[in-house]
Design an enzyme around this catalytic site. Structure first.
Site, mmCIF file in Angstrom:
data_model
loop_
_atom_site.group_PDB
_atom_site.id
_atom_site.type_symbol
_atom_site.label_atom_id
_atom_site.label_comp_id
_atom_site.label_asym_id
_atom_site.label_seq_id
_atom_site.Cartn_x
_atom_site.Cartn_y
_atom_site.Cartn_z
ATOM 1 N N CYS A 184 43.291 43.237 41.106
ATOM 2 C CA CYS A 184 43.286 44.286 40.197
ATOM 3 C C CYS A 184 42.348 44.154 39.154
ATOM 4 C CB CYS A 184 44.513 44.593 39.630
ATOM 5 S SG CYS A 184 44.642 46.243 38.512
ATOM 6 N N HIS A 190 48.564 45.088 44.059
ATOM 7 C CA HIS A 190 49.337 44.051 43.838
ATOM 8 C C HIS A 190 50.532 43.329 44.505
ATOM 9 C CE1 HIS A 190 47.940 43.934 39.430
ATOM 10 N NE2 HIS A 190 47.720 45.345 39.511
ATOM 11 N N GLU A 202 51.438 40.541 44.321
ATOM 12 C CA GLU A 202 52.594 39.541 43.753
ATOM 13 C C GLU A 202 53.647 40.365 42.980
ATOM 14 O OE1 GLU A 202 49.795 40.661 42.740
ATOM 15 O OE2 GLU A 202 49.742 40.848 40.500
#
Lengths: 290, 980
Positions: free
Chosen positions: A120, A245, A247
């Protein structure tokens, strides 16, 4: 903390049929950058920890002041965030700070057997540093992550699928994770796009739920990126920039559709997975250092 | 001093922002053909000049050459009708300018000196034949006169020389000092002093309201006459801040009538919590309530979570973007300032605004002076402000709501909340306790001090001096605060570098330092040490300024070097501004002169007590006389389109709700993406637990029965969490009273009844209040276009927000129907309770029968449902809310993207049965296999309504009442805010 087990096999929420089991853990450490409004460093650290790699979260000023050394690490991560509030273009001001203070260290780092990941805001930083695409190791800006076509920040789950076979994508059929950015609209001139294509550098594309291409259509392609590009590598494949994302969706219960999937699996008599398919991505990276 | 001014103009080769921007402007009814956007950086230096080559290198740093180009001191070439440049007024926070400045400093290894800076502005080229009126309207959407400067040129004026360079630097004045204020005046003059403020000897104008009433000024006069001297302006302004309604909550603290001698807060809010805590004993979940910046409950044996909800109504009425932004980053600081510093982990919002499609013509001043902003401008601004605040700070915003009513047209209500997480201990040190010690240094960290927010709650109708810094409103700088937050919460706290910390909010350091001084009984401040944004601030202004992004800390002398070294490395400014003492006094010096010397006892407890009287009112509203239509298809579609019912997903998706990695049940749910009344998020990633947030708000009930308004708000806030599987034992509440005309005995009676309701229903449920806030005067007094006075007061509004700990997020339940063949139940009884309902509002009535609540029954019901959810036999659960059962069924169907066949019982009028807003109800879906077990657990409280099936929502009584395809329901539900 429940340790996610690799032996569970459930169709939904998992990486897919080609999933690869790795011996967990590496002794190498990752350096995860922070400071000036980067904000996803803690969950990024958690993702690598679960995948078997510990990290140091290092404020960029501690690198500049020499309190920490880039050369002590083999994985450099620029996590997500809003460095400098996206002022002067997302990732631009942080990239300037790196270029104006740490450029020699970064170049030396790239010369070794290392990997660099930007997620990002991290991807936006890599793009402004020229680390991706990094043709001929010239590190000039050749791509842009422009403001989203809809003109506002977009936070929603997207599907992405790997379209090149490299160390980052092994065993991944699909990832399902959030985007949350105001400037993720991938753009580059046609000749650059051609080079990205021929050198297999386009790594992840946005797609529909059933894996069909997004074809630029909102909301599957959430920002208007050309070729539905969600992530590219550098020419040498060692640097990856990725807008979504993974994560942020490490667990099965982090996935947007988990309540539906859970109910489905329960009725089919299947066991619920703990972790999501997105963890394969981090395991691939850690495996590189095993 | 000569200044060198250079202007770098940046434009895109192909601007991706234009389509959405142009569409947006057109949607406001302005016929723009095309639009072009130029970003401008104005660089102002005096100590050195930049050469053309140097400026080119700077330009290259400010763009991405793949998509952008720049010009240096050359007007961008273009053809258009109008050029509109929008920049900031002097003294307004300019985050983009600051970032550009830092980049230049970094590149050339230089430091900009005082008076040197970079200013950002935007230039809009407008093509299209637009009228003078449209141009004005367009300008109003691009700029707010309170914070922005605007410069417009026609093409002919532009074409040869471009725009004129403008430098919004603050004009320096001579150094002001503290002045004595004479209180030996007659009561009339004293009252005027309290109302309009101190007469400024330099300008000859009043400085703005102290908001002190006559008994308070008498108390101050008597205190100083005993001391044998006159008060200084610093002392008077400081007392006014500390004693303000905002800080002391005098209305909630004063005795009321004969039956509430201890005041509403102690009697109904605090005592509710005390009673619940006593009764729960070992199972008490509270850690810190009411005393700190936020309230805190136990999360697990390692962590606590905090919650606080603030309002920022007046600033948001003037500058919606800036007001909402400072609202959210302000309440973030209530988290960082909890205990020794909790990490902000969830943001929460709520907006009460007028109908965004209305365009009221109202003015703050006579003769069409100072028009109010339209509800659309306010909505756009506050949505953006809270978004920028949360997104830039890396705090997810999973939960929030909007409520529309024309009575919010004069003044919107903007609620902003933050949940924090903190370990209970770090190396045996309890992190939720703090105490400054005498001798500790007073350190101010974060942003610098300017004239921002001085007397900010009031609006001066006088035209602003173009070179005077903006004082009424403030724009936050979330990145400066993020740097501050990170260094405190992620580093300094666990290094044990400070003993106490608090936020600088209302009243600035005058309140934060004096508040912390209570912990050790004294403070001594050197005001001239406080770092300023610009010269020319008087000591009283420095003392009470509400400049953002600042925290005050108590640092032991032996730790100060380590602390300063750390913050310097994080590029966070911190300054020692004094020392905590045990003198019993608050002493303030300015350049060697003592400008304030007041006993802490008087400062904190010297304000005279009040006694308030209330008068009961009971209004009777006409009841609708319409009969029930045979078919309700059209009614259901219209109800789904009502603004309080339809989707506001455009807000949810522009707020990052996934950062920090804890997303579980989000703001929108199911394949059909319906906004849920509650959300669930993990705030400790390696725990199985999660934090649920929900709320209840029923402003239309207040004029009918404020006591039952509290019942509805509390029940709905709790029920939202129960539906996800949070147990009643793990739920705490927050109260926000936003009242109007609180000097009227009738309004105070409504307040008393609502507070009584809070006590009765919270104690009945056993859900403690942990934090609260009130805002008592949400009234607009102005004029229409013909100079007729107009007063618009918000309906007395009670927001109850809930926070609950979910024991095992994997067992949480979402709102969407899941599979064909599942059974649909409604749990809880339905009565003809439609007073103040959305259905009556749709029929243009208010009515009188608001829902009642039998807490004994519903409490048992909630416990049963919790058991069923824990056994994982509930496929979906939706807490029935605005619009009643029909809307709940529609939303469950839309979110599941699947139909239902429903049969409703006879007895009640079908429309009343379907749209009644009776409390305590859920719609649940249950699979065939779980039916028996479910019915055994929940018992006859659950009524089987039908099954999940097909592609339409079909509801029948004796006959078919409605039969609508899910697609049609979805379109109605999602259409109203398309284009926002």
């Amino acid at each position: 903390m429940k340790t996610p087990s690799n032996s569970e096999k459930s169709p939904a929420g998992r990486a897919g049929k080609n999933e690869i089991s790795y011996p967990a853990k590496t002794d190498e450490k990752a350096i995860i950058m922070s400071g000036y409004g980067i904000n996803s460093e803690m969950e990024t650290e958690e993702a690598f920890r679960r995948a078997g790699m510990s990290s140091d979260i290092v404020h960029i000023n501690d690198l500049i002041a020499g309190r920490k050394k880039l050369s002590d690490y083999r994985l450099l991560v620029f996590p997500g965030g809003f460095s400098y509030g996206d002022d002067t273009g997302a990732g631009n001001a942080y990239a300037n700070r790196v270029r104006n203070n740490l450029w020699d260290d970064v170049e030396r780092f790239l010369d070794n057997d290392t990997l660099v990941l930007g997620i990002c805001n991290g991807f936006q930083i890599l793009a402004n540093l020229g680390l991706v695409p990094g043709f001929d190791k010239k590190y000039e800006r050749e791509i842009a992550l422009m403001p989203n076509r809809k003109g506002v920040l977009e936070c929603r789950f997207v599907n992405i699928r790997p379209i090149s076979d490299n160390l980052w994508t092994r065993g991944i059929e699909r990832m399902y994770c959030p985007v949350a950015h105001g400037e993720g609209n991938f753009f580059c001139p046609p000749e650059t796009l051609e080079r990205l294509r021929t050198k297999d550098m386009i790594t992840f594309q946005y797609c529909q739920d059933d894996m069909r291409p997004a074809n630029g259509e909102y909301p599957h392609n959430p920002n208007g990126s050309i070729e539905d590009i969600a992530g590219i590598t550098s020419e040498d494949g060692k640097v990856l920039g990725l807008m979504p994302h993974p994560e942020r969706a490490m667990n099965f219960t982090n996935l947007y559709d988990w309540p539906y999937q859970k109910e489905k699996m329960k009725r089919e008599g299947k066991k619920l997975p703990q972790e999501s398919m997105n963890m394969q991505f981090f395991k691939n990276i850690v495996h590189y250092f095993c | 001093m000569t200044s060198f001014i250079h202007r770098i103009e940046v434009h895109y080769k192909q601007d991706p922002r234009l389509t959405s921007r142009t569409d947006r402007i057109r949607s406001l009814g302005i016929p723009v053909d095309t639009l072009h956007l130029i970003d401008i950086y104005t660089i102002v230096t005096s100590s050195r000049d930049f050469s053309y080559d140097e400026l080119c290198r700077i330009g290259a740093q400010l763009i991405n050459p793949v998509i952008q180009e720049y010009t240096i001191d050359t007007a961008t070439e273009s053809v258009f009708n109008y050029a509109i440049e929008v920049g900031f007024l002097p003294g307004v926070t300019d985050n983009i300018g600051t970032t550009a400045k830092q980049t230049i400093e970094d590149f050339y290894t230089i430091r900009f000196k005082e008076g040197e800076s970079v200013y950002s502005s935007q230039l809009f080229f407008i093509c299209g034949h637009i009228s003078e009126d449209s141009l004005q309207k367009l300008t109003a959407t691009l700029a707010n006169p309170l914070v922005n400067r605007v410069h417009i040129k026609k093409y002919e004026e532009y074409k040869n020389k471009g725009m004129d360079p403008f430098v919004p630097s603050v004009r320096f004045r001579e150094l002001p000092t503290a002045e004595e204020v004479n209180l030996d005046l007659d009561d009339q003059d004293l009252a005027r002093l309290g109302k309009e403020g101190i007469l400024d000897l330099v300008t000859g104008k009043r400085r703005g309201p102290l908001a002190l009433d006559l008994p308070q000024i008498h108390a101050i006069r008597d205190y100083f006459s005993k001391k044998g001297r006159k008060p200084t302006d610093v002392e008077l302004e400081s007392l006014a801040q500390t004693w303000s309604e905002h800080c002391k909550h005098t209305i909630f603290a004063s005795s009321m009538d004969d039956d509430v001698p201890k005041g509403l807060y102690k009697t109904f809010i605090q005592e509710a919590t005390n009673k619940i805590r006593r009764e729960k004993g070992d199972k008490d979940i509270c850690v810190t309530v009411f005393t700190d910046n936020s309230g805190a409950i136990i999360f697990d044996d390692r962590y606590l979570v905090t919650h606080k909800v603030e309002t920022h109504n007046s600033p948001s009425a003037l500058d919606p973007f800036g007001g909402a932004l400072t609202g959210i980053v302000g309440v973030n600081r209530d988290t960082i300032g909890f205990g020794l510093g909790a990490k902000p982990c969830l943001n929460y919002y709520g907006y009460c605004v007028g109908d965004p499609e209305s365009d009221p013509v109202l003015f703050r001043g006579k003769n069409k002076a100072n028009p109010i902003l339209s509800p659309r401008q306010i909505l756009d601004g506050v949505v953006k402000g809270v978004g920028v605040g949360g997104n830039c700070s890396g705090i997810p915003t999973p939960q929030g709501w909007c409520y529309f009513n024309d009575r919010y047209t004069g003044k919107p209500l903007v609620f902003a909340g933050t949940v924090g997480v903190m370990p209970l201990k770090h190396k045996h040190r309890k992190l939720f306790e703090k105490r400054a010690k005498p001798g500790d240094l007073i350190v101010m960290a974060g942003g610098r001090v300017g004239k921002d927010g001085i007397h900010g709650a009031t609006f001066s109708s006088e035209a602003l001096d173009p070179a005077s810094p903006v004082t009424a409103v403030q724009i936050g700088d979330p990145i400066t605060q993020k740097k501050l937050s990170d260094v405190i919460v992620k580093e300094a706290r666990d290094l044990g570098l400070y003993r106490s910390i608090t936020d600088n909010g209302a009243g600035g350091i005058s309140c934060s330092v004096a508040e912390m001084a209570k912990e050790c009984n004294g403070c001594h401040v050197f005001l001239d040490k406080v770092p300023l944004k610009y010269h020319g601030m008087a000591p009283w202004e420095i003392w009470i300024s509400e400049s953002q992004e600042r925290m005050t800390l108590a640092i032991p002398k032996e730790k100060i070097d380590e602390f300063m070294d750390l913050v310097q490395r994080r590029e966070v400014e911190a300054t020692v501004i004094g020392q905590f003492t045990d003198s019993g006094k608050c002493v303030v010096e300015y350049h060697g002169n003592v400008v304030m010397d007041i006993d802490l006892d008087f400062l904190h407890d010297g304000l005279p007590k009040k006694h308030l009287k209330t008068t009961r009112i009971h209004k009777l509203f006409p009841e609708p006389k319409t009969s029930c239509p045979a078919r309700l298809d059209k009614t259901i579609l219209s109800m789904l389109q009502r603004k309080n019912i339809c989707s506001k997903e455009f807000i949810s998706t522009q707020y990052d709700h996934t950062v920090q990695g804890g997303y579980v049940l989000g703001p929108v749910q199911g394949k059909g993406r319906v906004q849920a009344p509650a959300s669930l998020t993990k705030v400790v990633l390696d725990s199985e637990k999660g934090v649920g947030l929900s709320q209840g708000i029923f402003p239309l009930y207040s004029e009918i029965d404020p006591y039952l308004m509290a019942a509805a708000a509390i029940d709905t806030a709790i029920r939202g969490l129960i539906a996800m599987g949070v147990s009643l034992d793990n739920i705490a509440l927050l109260d926000n009273f936003c009242w109007c005309s609180s000097d009227e005995p009738e309004r105070l009676w409504q307040l008393k009844r609502a507070a009584q309701g809070c006590y009765d229903f919270a104690t009945a449920f056993g859900t403690p209040f942990i934090s609260g806030k009130d805002s008592m005067f949400n009234d607009f007094s102005g004029f229409d276009a013909n100079n007729n006075p107009v007063k618009i007061s918000v309906p007395p509004t009670l927001l109850i927000s809930s926070i609950g700990i979910h024991g095992e997020v994997e067992k949480a339940v979402s709102i969407d129907a899941k599979f064909e063949g599942d059974f649909v139940y409604v749990i809880g009884e339905t009565f003809p309770e439609l007073g103040g309902s959305e259905y009556f509002a749709f029929l243009d009535y208010i009515g009188n029968t608001v829902p009642k609540l039998d807490t004994r029954k519903v409490k048992f019901r909630y416990q049963r449902l919790t058991v069923a959810i824990a056994k994982e036999i509930v496929a979906s659960a939706y807490p029935v809310n605005y619009g009643g059962l029909a809307i709940a069924l529609a939303k469950v169907a839309i979110s599941g993207d699947i139909g239902m066949k429903i049969t409703i019982p006879s007895g009640l009028r079908p429309d009343y049965f379907l749209f009644s807003e009776s409390l305590g109800r859920f719609v649940v879906t249950i699979s065939k296999d779980n039916r028996k077990e479910f019915e055994e657990i929940v018992g006859c409280d659950a009524m089987l309504l039908g099954t999940v099936c097909g592609r339409a929502l079909q509801i029948s009584g004796q006959e078919i009442i409605t039969d609508l395809p899910v697609e049609e329901l979805e379109t109605a539900y999602k259409s109203p805010f398309v284009g926002y």
